[in-house]
Design a protein around this motif. Sequence first.
Motif, PDB file in Angstrom:
ATOM      1  N   ARG A 124       0.794  -1.382   0.130  1.00 47.01           N
ATOM      2  CA  ARG A 124       0.074  -0.157   0.218  1.00 47.01           C
ATOM      3  C   ARG A 124       0.888   1.164   0.058  1.00 47.01           C
ATOM      4  O   ARG A 124       0.490   1.986  -0.509  1.00 47.01           O
ATOM      5  N   ALA A 125       2.041   1.048   0.524  1.00 43.67           N
ATOM      6  CA  ALA A 125       2.928   2.543   0.625  1.00 43.67           C
ATOM      7  C   ALA A 125       3.446   2.693  -0.801  1.00 43.67           C
ATOM      8  O   ALA A 125       3.939   3.788  -0.931  1.00 43.67           O
ATOM      9  N   LEU A 126       3.284   1.836  -1.689  1.00 52.24           N
ATOM     10  CA  LEU A 126       3.815   1.990  -3.015  1.00 52.24           C
ATOM     11  C   LEU A 126       2.451   2.257  -4.005  1.00 52.24           C
ATOM     12  O   LEU A 126       2.945   2.411  -5.243  1.00 52.24           O
ATOM     13  N   ASP A 127       1.478   2.433  -3.464  1.00 54.23           N
ATOM     14  CA  ASP A 127       0.435   2.771  -4.284  1.00 54.23           C
ATOM     15  C   ASP A 127       0.535   3.992  -5.270  1.00 54.23           C
ATOM     16  O   ASP A 127       0.513   5.063  -4.689  1.00 54.23           O
ATOM     17  N   PRO A 128       0.646   3.694  -6.414  1.00 55.63           N
ATOM     18  CA  PRO A 128       0.918   5.123  -7.500  1.00 55.63           C
ATOM     19  C   PRO A 128      -0.263   6.055  -7.441  1.00 55.63           C
ATOM     20  O   PRO A 128       0.168   7.270  -7.752  1.00 55.63           O
ATOM     21  N   MET A 129      -1.523   5.707  -6.980  1.00 50.25           N
ATOM     22  CA  MET A 129      -2.429   6.623  -6.938  1.00 50.25           C
ATOM     23  C   MET A 129      -2.500   7.699  -5.773  1.00 50.25           C
ATOM     24  O   MET A 129      -2.631   8.911  -5.710  1.00 50.25           O
ATOM     25  N   ASN A 130      -1.970   6.979  -4.609  1.00 46.76           N
ATOM     26  CA  ASN A 130      -1.905   7.670  -3.209  1.00 46.76           C
ATOM     27  C   ASN A 130      -0.551   8.195  -3.062  1.00 46.76           C
ATOM     28  O   ASN A 130      -0.355   9.242  -2.439  1.00 46.76           O
ATOM     29  N   PHE A 131       0.385   7.677  -3.376  1.00 38.61           N
ATOM     30  CA  PHE A 131       1.918   7.923  -3.135  1.00 38.61           C
ATOM     31  C   PHE A 131       2.628   7.806  -4.374  1.00 38.61           C
ATOM     32  O   PHE A 131       3.531   7.114  -4.448  1.00 38.61           O
ATOM     33  N   PRO A 132       2.292   8.620  -5.407  1.00 35.34           N
ATOM     34  CA  PRO A 132       3.030   8.741  -6.677  1.00 35.34           C
ATOM     35  C   PRO A 132       4.516   8.857  -6.734  1.00 35.34           C
ATOM     36  O   PRO A 132       5.293   8.276  -7.491  1.00 35.34           O
ATOM     37  N   LEU A 133       4.756   9.669  -6.105  1.00 36.22           N
ATOM     38  CA  LEU A 133       6.225  10.052  -5.710  1.00 36.22           C
ATOM     39  C   LEU A 133       6.881   9.071  -5.174  1.00 36.22           C
ATOM     40  O   LEU A 133       8.242   8.580  -5.732  1.00 36.22           O
ATOM     41  N   VAL A 134       6.522   8.365  -4.252  1.00 30.09           N
ATOM     42  CA  VAL A 134       7.348   7.343  -3.495  1.00 30.09           C
ATOM     43  C   VAL A 134       7.381   6.258  -4.455  1.00 30.09           C
ATOM     44  O   VAL A 134       8.163   5.596  -4.674  1.00 30.09           O
ATOM     45  N   TYR A 135       6.345   5.968  -5.233  1.00 29.87           N
ATOM     46  CA  TYR A 135       6.271   4.619  -6.179  1.00 29.87           C
ATOM     47  C   TYR A 135       7.411   5.173  -7.323  1.00 29.87           C
ATOM     48  O   TYR A 135       8.106   4.181  -7.634  1.00 29.87           O
ATOM     49  N   ALA A 136       7.559   6.305  -7.994  1.00 28.58           N
ATOM     50  CA  ALA A 136       8.239   6.729  -8.901  1.00 28.58           C
ATOM     51  C   ALA A 136       9.801   6.647  -8.405  1.00 28.58           C
ATOM     52  O   ALA A 136      10.546   6.003  -9.153  1.00 28.58           O
ATOM     53  N   LEU A 137      10.323   6.965  -7.170  1.00 32.77           N
ATOM     54  CA  LEU A 137      11.558   7.320  -6.791  1.00 32.77           C
ATOM     55  C   LEU A 137      11.852   5.649  -6.381  1.00 32.77           C
ATOM     56  O   LEU A 137      12.952   5.270  -6.705  1.00 32.77           O
ATOM     57  N   THR A 138      10.932   4.726  -5.902  1.00 27.02           N
ATOM     58  CA  THR A 138      11.352   3.304  -5.641  1.00 27.02           C
ATOM     59  C   THR A 138      11.731   2.574  -6.968  1.00 27.02           C
ATOM     60  O   THR A 138      12.699   2.169  -7.143  1.00 27.02           O
ATOM     61  N   GLU A 139      10.895   3.095  -8.252  1.00 26.37           N
ATOM     62  CA  GLU A 139      11.340   2.494  -9.440  1.00 26.37           C
ATOM     63  C   GLU A 139      12.562   2.830  -9.833  1.00 26.37           C
ATOM     64  O   GLU A 139      13.485   2.200 -10.383  1.00 26.37           O
TER      65      GLU A 139
END
Length: 778
Positions: A124-139
Amino acid sequence: MESQTVTIPVGGMTCAACSSRVEKAIRKLAGIENANVNLATEKATVVYDPDALRVSAIKDAIVKAGYKALDLSSAGAVDADKLRKQRDIRILWTKFIVAISLAIPLLYIAMAPMITWVHLPFPRALDPMNFPLVYALTELLMTIPIVAAGYRFYTVGFKALVQRSPNMDSLIALGTTAAILYSLYNVWQIALGHFMAVESLYFESAGVIIALILLGKSLEAVSKGRTSEAIKKLMGLAPKTAIIIQNGVEKEIAIDEVLPGDIIVVKPGAKIPVDGTVVEGHTSIDESMLTGESMPVDKAAGSEVYAATINTTGLIRFKATKVGGETALAQIIKLVEDAQGSKAPIAQLADIVSGYFVPIVCLVAILAGGAWFLAASVNPALLPAGYFPLKFALTIFISVLVIACPCALGLATPTAIMVGTGKGAENGILIKGGEALETAHKINTIVFDKTGTITEGKPKVTDVIPVGIEADYLLRIIASAEKGSEHPLGQAIVNGAGEKGLELFAVEHFESLTGRGIEALINGAKTLVGNRKLMDERGISLAELEEASDLLAEEGKTPMYAALDGKLAGIIAVADVVKPSSKSAIESLHRMGIEVAMITGDNKKTASAIAKQVGIDKVLSEVLPQDKSNEVKKLQDEGRKVAMVGDGINDAPALAQADIGIAIGSGTDVAMESADIVLMRSDLMDVPTAINLSKRTIRNIKQNLFWAFGYNVVGIPIAAGLLHIFGGPLLNPIFAAAAMSMSSVSVLTNALRLKRFKPGQQEKKPFFPPGMVKGSCC
């Protein structure tokens, strides 16, 4: 000063474009007369004027071209080369493991949120809809180590672009860099609050591409021909010491200290240390490692002996005539090195096309992006919803590069080769890499060694012709006499009696008659066994068996006469018999339109008899070991694609000289190391199977390349906005990446069809699956 030749090991070459670039860099130097860079052996052979430049300048040119000029010291060069290659393979596998261990979760993170019809577990912490920047930085963080693992694609690929000779690394570097730069741009957009840019991240495309290409590079490194192993084994054949006569006393010295003119002592069972001429003693010497012929050769004063051959029976003394690099063994080693070094690397179609493909793709991307930027600036109505001119132009530019990304192109050849070589291994055919597999389908002439290849390589009793006694009794009494002999023909007779379960007589007296035969007292009878010379000496008439003897000789058999108490008792014929599969294999090759020749050091009569039995087209008899490779080269000079099939050390130069060397698995290690294909089951029927597998695999590779390039030919114009001109949709980079992925899937799926290959199947259905007709493209 005269021209000199130097061979410099070159590290870091990955394709035909690489070897071509190194060659061009060397040829530009003043004082270079000729330069040949061999991708297969990873060596540059350079002829240069030592007054004009030094070797260091040549090595500098190699380094400036972006490659490594390795140590060319001969001391321990073979071991050093082997260790270097092993280290390179370990490093490649480590990089692949790092890349794939991150690429798989990266791909999952990128794709799982998009697959809405199946509920896949997702943090859930990587959900692109709710946490897009965290998702992008993780990738991004997961992509960085993968890029680091494949950093060489960028250093070599971009340098090749700068030097205007792009290769596969250039394609990989351009495609993945385009995807990463576009993704970084969208990470920045997300950071600015444009959260919809999360749909335009392509880090997983770059990561998966790098991981898969690293896999291909690792497998390629493993499958490269291990030429140093063949040379090392050849060098290990010669003994390390020799016993010389010095001041009337025997003295053991290192082989390097032996000089021409030294008198050398060789005891039974020992190896001959150098080439020379016998001055004292009688013996039989096993020269099979040199000549390939199974029969030991009788030696007396005046006879020539050769290094690394084995003294079987008597003690001899001989004068050293050739030492060091002048011995017959050393010449064979040189022939193997020269033949392997002269092999031109096979230019893979993908590498050739990439030289034109990369600049064309770059040009199309720049022109398309620039044209749409100008057009959209003049007429904003051309812009899709949510786009501004620069973003629109960048989308076009990236789409073209992404859809042209060489994942499928890079996989087209190695995947088919992996499956093809795997099928070969399942059927006992060891194919040493894609180069051998690719060349084998072009073969139109096959040269077979005789002894140990077409024949068993071991003498056997073929005929027993008695005179006035039972055949079994003749075999029994001759075997009893030969039991005390160490000669292979005698051992064949003993084995023949054993196979029939005949009990041997006790021998009351035994005497070996050098070069003629044996004399023994058996069961109260004075027994003579030997050649015509012995019978003539003892006044025994052979008239009764003259016709039978001539017939046996014409059939390639060795007749041995026997006499009891001064009267002719019969003939026992011994021969090296043909393998059961030889005739069937040659018939199969003939059906494929391949000409078959046989090469042997044996006499013309024996060779012709064997050839007649198996249906061989052409016979090359009485060929010296050092001349076998010359005979192969003569065929090549006639424009033929030649395969050589052999099993002995004497075959090693010819195996290396031929377009394809095929070794029998039961043969010597050196023959197997020098060969491109090894038949582990020693069954000659595997020769046509190997060639048919090659044809099937090459056809599969061509299909793969068709699909890989086909996607680009269709996809690039669409990515460049061709459909958008006529009011159609704009190709989003997401779909460009999907199309690129589809090309990879089609290539992999097509390669897996090779798993259906079965030996013999191709003769009924030559390479066309059900429902296809000859001439169709896929």
